[in-house]
Write a protein that holds these residues in place. Structure first.
Motif, PDB file in Angstrom:
ATOM      1  N   ILE A  73     -22.830   2.178  -7.006  1.00 21.10           N
ATOM      2  CA  ILE A  73     -22.452   2.946  -8.195  1.00 21.10           C
ATOM      3  C   ILE A  73     -20.969   2.775  -8.493  1.00 21.10           C
ATOM      4  O   ILE A  73     -20.568   2.532  -9.638  1.00 21.10           O
ATOM      5  N   ILE A  74     -20.138   2.903  -7.462  1.00 25.02           N
ATOM      6  CA  ILE A  74     -18.695   2.826  -7.694  1.00 25.02           C
ATOM      7  C   ILE A  74     -18.299   1.426  -8.133  1.00 25.02           C
ATOM      8  O   ILE A  74     -17.410   1.248  -8.980  1.00 25.02           O
ATOM      9  N   ASP A  75     -18.957   0.402  -7.603  1.00 27.85           N
ATOM     10  CA  ASP A  75     -18.654  -0.975  -8.020  1.00 27.85           C
ATOM     11  C   ASP A  75     -19.040  -1.200  -9.483  1.00 27.85           C
ATOM     12  O   ASP A  75     -18.332  -1.889 -10.229  1.00 27.85           O
ATOM     13  N   PHE A  76     -20.176  -0.624  -9.888  1.00 27.37           N
ATOM     14  CA  PHE A  76     -20.616  -0.755 -11.282  1.00 27.37           C
ATOM     15  C   PHE A  76     -19.624  -0.079 -12.223  1.00 27.37           C
ATOM     16  O   PHE A  76     -19.185  -0.664 -13.225  1.00 27.37           O
ATOM     17  N   ALA A  77     -19.236   1.145 -11.898  1.00 22.55           N
ATOM     18  CA  ALA A  77     -18.293   1.876 -12.751  1.00 22.55           C
ATOM     19  C   ALA A  77     -16.921   1.210 -12.758  1.00 22.55           C
ATOM     20  O   ALA A  77     -16.218   1.214 -13.778  1.00 22.55           O
ATOM     21  N   ALA A  78     -16.534   0.623 -11.628  1.00 21.67           N
ATOM     22  CA  ALA A  78     -15.208   0.013 -11.515  1.00 21.67           C
ATOM     23  C   ALA A  78     -15.037  -1.201 -12.423  1.00 21.67           C
ATOM     24  O   ALA A  78     -13.908  -1.665 -12.624  1.00 21.67           O
ATOM     25  N   ARG A  79     -16.128  -1.709 -12.973  1.00 21.37           N
ATOM     26  CA  ARG A  79     -15.997  -2.802 -13.947  1.00 21.37           C
ATOM     27  C   ARG A  79     -15.175  -2.369 -15.166  1.00 21.37           C
ATOM     28  O   ARG A  79     -14.629  -3.207 -15.894  1.00 21.37           O
ATOM     29  N   LEU A  80     -15.106  -1.076 -15.397  1.00 22.40           N
ATOM     30  CA  LEU A  80     -14.345  -0.563 -16.537  1.00 22.40           C
ATOM     31  C   LEU A  80     -12.845  -0.498 -16.265  1.00 22.40           C
ATOM     32  O   LEU A  80     -12.044  -0.411 -17.203  1.00 22.40           O
ATOM     33  N   LEU A  81     -12.440  -0.508 -14.986  1.00 25.30           N
ATOM     34  CA  LEU A  81     -11.041  -0.246 -14.641  1.00 25.30           C
ATOM     35  C   LEU A  81     -10.048  -1.216 -15.273  1.00 25.30           C
ATOM     36  O   LEU A  81      -8.969  -0.785 -15.707  1.00 25.30           O
ATOM     37  N   PRO A  82     -10.321  -2.530 -15.342  1.00 26.41           N
ATOM     38  CA  PRO A  82      -9.332  -3.413 -15.977  1.00 26.41           C
ATOM     39  C   PRO A  82      -9.002  -3.014 -17.411  1.00 26.41           C
ATOM     40  O   PRO A  82      -7.876  -3.218 -17.872  1.00 26.41           O
ATOM     41  N   ALA A  83      -9.962  -2.424 -18.106  1.00 26.48           N
ATOM     42  CA  ALA A  83      -9.719  -1.987 -19.484  1.00 26.48           C
ATOM     43  C   ALA A  83      -9.080  -0.605 -19.534  1.00 26.48           C
ATOM     44  O   ALA A  83      -8.445  -0.253 -20.524  1.00 26.48           O
TER      45      ALA A  83
END
Length: 739
Positions: free
Chosen positions: A570-580
């Motif tokens: 879950i955290i890896d999936f959500a972390a895809r947003l972090l660069p933006a």
């Protein structure tokens, strides 16, 4: 690792549960638990039955002293109540002899071979003073959280206890397991990980309000919890790192270690983002023995400070909120307040009459005195008072030259006289914060003059009232206005900072809101995640936050990236947003690996239907073995429709068969406490946790607000066991697999 875990280890390994009823260690531990419960009952009985003698002073009213002692006794009695669902202890330390006790007979149950202490949520002792349970906040309990092979701190073995989730036949939760962890003599290179009992506690199904984590605090968290009161701690915490729990346990620790000092300085208060969040955390501190801690939202704090100010019917629009919350407003307000202060060419001489005598201070000397005070004054009211006293002192000097003997009373009388007031009003007019802000928000010319080049024309336009009130007395104020008034009151006169604040989701506060909080505390515990910032005026750096709080000299910034609660998928999936969102933040890492924790489903048709959500809820319920909570989170504009569809047959009947009667956060009273299945508006999801989450149509969540991607990041990280994402529309491009 010696252990008895009939409900944990055996279940995880797939082996049959072990009957541990005859295990001598478990029998002994249960006996110690009963002994501790009996001792706590005696401690409570002693407080209840011992009368508090009335205090009688011969020359003073002792009513409030007696009321205080009565309240203190009632508080003590409440703290000593044995809670059926809260174990008296959760761990044990066996230490080298002499590490804890000078007298071996004080080492509870050890026979003197080791120093043995039990760690729990409160101190429990025998009538003779023998400690049966040590409060987790005591210095001697620190090794339970921090001792390890690299630094054993005198600990030989650390034991953790497991308890049933619900009270048993005795009416209390029952001790069902223990797990021993050798600390001394263990290779330092031992693999990182959590014990089975710690993992079981973290993964235990949750429903209702938040639980404390006192039994599972990790070393890096404990360092923050026990940080000195004089330090402002700023925690940048990724989802699942336990930052909120750290803040709450820090409150409990500070009240243990610095209770007298905090009571003198104004106590502790917790500032949360909304009422739903406060409802969610409200049981944590009482479980830790602290039942009198103020917990409120920022809006509550503002209203308490300005109770007599009438409120506007509607809040400010986003563009106005953004300007009113900007740090530049502090300068604008200062300019507005001081705009009328100055020495003009028309300043007259000061003439003071006393009886037949007249004392004259020439205009050039009045001008010189005034210019000197203006150049050094920092607070408006204090400067005005100083000018009055300086002018009065000039009069007193002339009285003395004529042989008079004036004293302080004479100077004060002159300072209050009409001639001095007349000059004061000319040079330094008396103003109230309300008068200043009223003029600023209703007079375009005054605002333009005051703002200068600080605010653009559009920003000034956003500040002005669309339809100005007829007078300051008829004005209605928004919450943002009251924050500006608080700044003006501070510019008028300094107020002492007091106590300690714990501010959660601090990244969502504006600069002016942070300044208001900073004026109400000496130090603070600041918690948040810049990636979860959703307000239009949200902070972009923690350095800015601590500067606006006025705590830059005492602040310590800590980043928590290691998570224990949210599964890695879950955290890896959500972390895809972090660069933006915030590319400078460290990528969160989860220690939890849970199969089947993430499911992303594209549904047929133009929209996600109630049946799609129903099926997702049933799958999550099966994943959680029908024991945990489920949150359905969608855009605010969609969630009520979803709730209504789930509450209508035939969907409702199928949910009820599974024990999943839906509640609606913000509409159903105490929804988090009384319902396992809760529909949650995306705007209220921050800070909450559910075993399973159904995130409905991410694209709609993103489109709903300017910081929609940040809001989606919040939504995707609310699950601590399993997340299902349902979408009919394409997912936001930022969620695409980076591979």
């Amino acid at each position: 690792m010696p252990s008895v875990q009939p409900d944990v280890a055996a279940h995880q390994s797939g082996e049959p549960a072990v009957d541990a009823s005859d295990d001598p260690e478990l029998v002994a531990e249960r006996a110690h638990l009963e002994r501790a419960r009996a001792a706590l009952k005696l401690m409570h009985q002693e407080v209840v039955e011992t009368e508090t003698p009335a205090i009688v002073y011969a020359e003073a009213d002792s009513y409030w002293d007696n009321k205080f002692y009565q309240w203190a006794r009632e508080h003590r009695a409440e703290v000593l109540l044995d809670q059926p669902t809260i174990p008296l202890f959760f761990g044990r330390l066996d230490c080298e002899p002499g590490t804890v006790f000078d007298n071996p007979t004080r080492a509870s149950g050890s026979g003197g071979e080791v120093d043995r202490i039990y760690i729990g949520r409160r101190h429990v002792r025998e009538p003779d003073g023998t400690p049966l349970v040590i409060d987790w906040r005591a210095p001697v309990a620190v090794p339970f959280y921090r001792a390890g092979p690299a630094d054993p701190q005198g600990v030989l073995v650390r034991r953790r206890h497991g308890f049933s989730h619900e009270p048993g036949p005795s009416g209390y939760v029952e001790l069902t397991a223990y797990e021993d962890e050798p600390v001394s003599g263990v290779p330092v290179t031992a693999a990182e990980g959590l014990s089975d009992l710690v993992t079981a506690e973290i993964e235990r199904p949750r429903s209702g309000p938040m639980r404390d984590i006192v039994a599972t605090i990790q070393p890096d968290q404990d360092v923050l919890v026990r940080a000195p009161l004089d330090t402002t701690i700023c925690v940048q915490g990724a989802p699942g790192t336990g930052k909120t729990a750290v803040g709450l346990h820090r409150v409990a620790y500070l009240l243990y270690a610095e209770r007298t000092r905090l009571a003198r300085d104004g106590g502790v208060a917790i500032i949360g983002p909304n009422q739903s969040f406060l409802q969610y955390i409200r049981h944590v501190l009482p479980a830790l023995g602290e039942v009198f801690v103020q917990q409120l939202t920022f809006s509550d704090l503002v209203r308490l400070a300005f109770r007599d100010h009438p409120m506007a019917a509607a809040d400010d629009p986003p563009e106005t909120l953004t300007v009113k919350g900007d740090a530049r407003m502090a300068t604008v307000l200062r300019r507005a307040l001081w705009s009328g202060v100055g020495v003009g060419d028309d300043v007259e001489a000061l003439v003071y009459s006393k009886g037949a005598s007249r004392f004259r201070v020439p205009d050039y000397e009045v001008r010189e005195i005034a210019e000197g005070v203006i150049a050094t004054a920092t607070r408006y009211a204090a400067g005005r008072t100083t000018l009055a006293q300086r002018l009065a002192h000039a009069v007193l000097l002339r009285m003395e030259r004529r042989g008079g003997t004036p004293d302080d009373r004479t100077q004060n009388a002159v300072a209050r006289s009409t001639p001095v007031k007349r000059i004061l009003n000319q040079i330094w007019p008396q103003r109230t914060p309300e008068q200043v802000l009223y003029r600023l928000l209703s007079d375009p010319d005054f605002l333009a003059e005051t703002a200068g080049d600080l605010l653009t024309v559009d920003e000034q336009k956003a500040l002005l009232w669309r339809k100005p009130y007829r007078s300051v007395k008829s004005a209605r104020w928004t919450t943002a206005d009251l924050v500006l008034l608080d700044e003006l009151y501070e510019l008028l006169e300094t107020r002492p900072r007091r106590g300690h604040l714990v501010v959660d989701e601090a990244q969502d506060l504006s600069a002016m809101q942070l300044r208001m909080l900073g004026r109400r505390c000496r130090t603070a515990t600041v918690l948040g995640d810049l990636a979860q910032a959703t307000t239009p005026y949200a902070a972009t750096s923690w350095q800015t936050v601590v500067e606006q709080l006025g705590a830059e000299d005492s602040a310590e910034l800590v980043e928590l990236t290691r998570g224990f609660r949210v599964p890695s998928a879950i955290i890896d999936f959500a972390a895809r947003l972090l660069p933006a969102l915030h590319p400078d933040l460290g990528k969160p890492v989860s220690l939890r690996r849970s199969a089947g924790s993430l499911e992303v489903t594209a549904v047929a048709g133009k929209a996600v239907q109630a049946d799609d959500i129903l099926q997702a809820c049933l799958r999550l319920d099966e994943h959680g073995r029908s024991a945990g909570s489920i949150g359905i989170i969608a855009a605010d504009a969609d969630i009520e429709r979803i709730f209504d569809e789930l509450s209508a047959d035939p969907v409702r009947s199928r949910l009820e068969q599974a024990g999943l009667v839906p509640g609606m956060l913000g509409r159903t009273e105490n929804a988090l406490e009384h319902f396992r299945l809760v529909c949650v508006p995306a705007s209220l999801a921050k800070g909450l946790e559910f075993d399973g989450v159904v995130a409905v149509e991410p694209a709609r969540i993103v489109e709903a607000e300017p910081r929609g991607l940040n809001r989606l990041y919040v939504v995707l990280t609310r699950a601590v066991s399993a997340l299902t994402v349902l979408h009919a529309r394409p997912l936001p491009a930022e969620l695409a697999d980076p591979r």
